[in-house]
Design a protein around this motif. Structure first.
Motif, short mmCIF file in Angstrom:
data_model
loop_
_atom_site.label_atom_id
_atom_site.label_comp_id
_atom_site.label_asym_id
_atom_site.label_seq_id
_atom_site.Cartn_x
_atom_site.Cartn_y
_atom_site.Cartn_z
N PHE A 48 12.45 -41.97 -4.98
CA PHE A 48 12.12 -41.31 -3.61
C PHE A 48 12.46 -42.36 -2.24
CE2 PHE A 48 8.04 -40.48 -6.86
CZ PHE A 48 7.65 -39.82 -6.50
N SER A 49 13.34 -42.80 -2.90
CA SER A 49 14.13 -43.75 -1.73
C SER A 49 14.55 -42.28 -0.50
CB SER A 49 14.99 -44.04 -2.17
OG SER A 49 14.36 -45.16 -3.16
N LYS A 50 15.13 -41.43 -1.72
CA LYS A 50 15.92 -40.40 -0.53
C LYS A 50 15.37 -39.45 0.17
CE LYS A 50 19.18 -42.74 -2.99
NZ LYS A 50 19.36 -44.30 -2.25
N SER A 51 14.32 -38.58 -0.81
CA SER A 51 13.78 -37.28 -0.14
C SER A 51 12.78 -37.71 0.53
CB SER A 51 13.81 -36.16 -1.05
OG SER A 51 13.29 -36.72 -2.33
N TYR A 52 11.75 -38.69 0.40
CA TYR A 52 10.49 -38.86 0.27
C TYR A 52 10.47 -40.72 1.62
CZ TYR A 52 8.10 -35.75 -2.51
OH TYR A 52 8.04 -34.63 -3.78
N SER A 53 11.69 -40.58 2.12
CA SER A 53 11.61 -41.95 3.01
C SER A 53 11.23 -43.18 2.27
CB SER A 53 11.18 -41.23 4.45
OG SER A 53 11.85 -39.97 4.53
N GLU A 68 19.90 -43.28 3.29
CA GLU A 68 18.00 -43.83 3.65
C GLU A 68 17.53 -42.44 4.61
OE1 GLU A 68 18.08 -48.71 3.55
OE2 GLU A 68 19.40 -47.06 5.80
N ASN A 69 16.87 -41.93 4.47
CA ASN A 69 15.96 -41.25 5.01
C ASN A 69 16.30 -41.36 6.35
OD1 ASN A 69 14.50 -38.59 5.80
ND2 ASN A 69 14.40 -37.68 3.46
N PRO A 70 16.36 -40.26 7.57
CA PRO A 70 16.77 -41.25 8.66
C PRO A 70 14.81 -40.95 9.51
CG PRO A 70 17.62 -38.54 8.87
CD PRO A 70 17.06 -39.24 7.56
N TYR A 71 14.64 -39.88 8.61
CA TYR A 71 12.79 -40.07 9.64
C TYR A 71 11.58 -40.70 8.53
CZ TYR A 71 15.57 -35.47 10.81
OH TYR A 71 16.72 -34.86 11.13
N PRO A 72 10.29 -40.85 8.96
CA PRO A 72 9.84 -42.35 8.27
C PRO A 72 8.91 -41.46 7.61
CG PRO A 72 8.68 -40.99 10.66
CD PRO A 72 10.25 -40.57 10.73
N GLN A 92 9.92 -30.29 5.48
CA GLN A 92 10.36 -29.93 6.54
C GLN A 92 11.91 -31.18 6.72
OE1 GLN A 92 7.22 -30.94 9.09
NE2 GLN A 92 6.80 -28.73 9.16
N CYS A 93 11.17 -32.17 6.05
CA CYS A 93 12.41 -33.44 6.44
C CYS A 93 13.34 -33.36 5.70
CB CYS A 93 11.69 -34.40 6.10
SG CYS A 93 10.89 -35.40 6.97
N ARG A 124 19.16 -31.21 5.25
CA ARG A 124 20.41 -29.72 4.68
C ARG A 124 20.99 -29.26 6.08
NH1 ARG A 124 16.63 -26.82 0.83
NH2 ARG A 124 17.20 -27.72 -1.44
N GLU A 125 20.08 -28.91 6.87
CA GLU A 125 21.13 -28.10 8.34
C GLU A 125 21.67 -29.25 9.42
OE1 GLU A 125 17.40 -27.16 10.34
OE2 GLU A 125 16.70 -25.72 9.05
N THR A 126 21.73 -31.10 9.79
CA THR A 126 22.21 -31.54 9.78
C THR A 126 23.89 -31.67 9.07
OG1 THR A 126 20.36 -32.40 11.04
CG2 THR A 126 22.32 -33.43 10.84
N ARG A 127 23.15 -31.60 7.97
CA ARG A 127 25.12 -31.96 7.04
C ARG A 127 25.54 -30.81 6.69
NH1 ARG A 127 22.81 -31.06 0.93
NH2 ARG A 127 22.94 -28.82 1.70
#
Length: 347
Positions: A207-212, A33-37, A260-261, A266-269
């Motif tokens: 839309f589950s991953k990149s779009y939260s 899941e995406n960690p951001y809202p 942005q998300c 990517r950076e955190t990964r």
């Protein structure tokens, strides 16, 4: 005894990732899941739909979503179908193209739900294993089955096939090549150009991953219009409710927030992968919002259980092809720092 179909009675069914009731007590890195809202514009769009309009049926064709996706990806709306999660599209592709007893194939390891969907249809299932270089073992010069599913980027491993390979596969498949791009937004390339050029290529997205929006169950497919027309015949006629339709349009329209998300993940990964390598973990270069990594002793279950004791959820697969490691979803930087500290402690 109920008169169940034999294949339904005998099949095991798909087991999704663990969803704890008290999820706020965990660092949840087990279901990608995406960690951001979601975008604030998504919330606004959903709230705008709440009210008297909910007593009416939604637009059966999800036209606004198809049009927005068409603008975003550069296709006429006739090339696009919106879905109740990409799983609905995967299911309906099998229903549309594969009769009972005919063959569906996919790469192993990848998304095992393909097998479940094929078994429901009464189709035969064939898998092609990977060698150490991620090439498919024993893949024929011509694959004569009706559908071949290629998860790209691969899940749960995270590597990504180049488009030259995907195009070669399309040329070797007599039936339909379904490129499952659930994680493509985190990668550097995708197969949309192949859809335009090759009539047997279908791309699916979620839309589950990149779009939260995992909680909204939204997906789509892009394919030649005759494929989309067939899928429209067999989908539930009101497969997306009004709230989901509003959410998907608003999410696609807010590309600044989306980028942005994705960039933060990517950076955190990449940071987290580098830190794992410092700990002498083996990390597969990932093009998704997760990493598949193996500890130095290659005992994935040991690490999974130790993290679970610390209320950090990751995904462990008992499959012999995967049991040496764990799949770790990418959370916020703070969550990944806590996970890294736990892995140092676990050793």
């Amino acid at each position: 005894m109920l008169p169940l179909r034999k294949n339904i009675a005998e099949m095991a069914g798909y087991v999704p990732g663990f969803q704890p009731r008290d999820e706020h007590r965990y660092i949840k890195l087990n279901t990608n899941e995406n960690p951001y809202p979601p975008s604030p514009k998504v919330i606004e769009a959903i709230l705008a739909e709440v009210g008297d309009g909910l007593r009416k049926y939604p637009d059966a064709a999800s036209r606004a979503g198809c049009e927005e996706a068409g603008r975003l990806y550069g296709f006429d709306p006739e090339w696009i179908i919106m879905a109740n999660g990409s799983d609905e599209v995967l299911n309906n592709l099998i229903r549309a193209f594969v009769s009972e007893g005919e063959e569906v194939a996919y790469v192993h390891p990848s998304y095992s739900y393909y097998s479940t969907l094929a078994e429901v249809q009464g189709a035969k299932v064939r898998t092609f294993l990977l060698d150490e270089g991620w090439s498919l073992k024993d893949f024929p010069k011509r694959y004569k089955g009706k559908l071949f599913f290629l998860t790209n980027p691969n899940a749960p491993l995270g590597f990504c096939y180049p488009q030259e390979f995907v195009e070669e596969m399309a040329g070797r498949v007599d039936g339909v090549l379904v490129v499952d791009e659930a994680y493509a937004d985190f990668a550097r390339e995708n197969s949309l150009d192949l859809v335009r050029r090759l009539p047997n290529v279908v791309v699916t997205r979620t839309f589950s991953k990149s779009y939260s929006l995992a909680g909204m169950r939204l997906g789509l497919a892009i394919a030649h219009p005759e494929v989309i027309a067939a899928l429209n015949k067999i989908r539930d006629h009101y497969n997306l409710d009004r709230l989901a339709q509003a959410a998907c349009v608003a999410a696609m329209a807010d590309q600044e927030y989306f980028r942005q998300c994705v960039n933060k993940i990517r950076e955190t990964r990449d940071w987290f992968s580098a830190e794992l390598r410092v700990l002498e973990w083996e990390v597969i270069p990932s093009h998704g919002n997760f990493v598949f990594a193996s500890p130095p002793d290659r005992d994935g279950k040991r690490v999974y259980e130790a993290l679970y004791e610390r209320r950090i959820l990751v995904r462990y697969f008992s499959d012999p092809a995967l049991d040496h490691g764990i799949r770790i979803s990418i959370g916020t930087r703070e969550e990944m720092e806590k996970t890294l500290a736990a892995l140092v402690e676990i050793g």
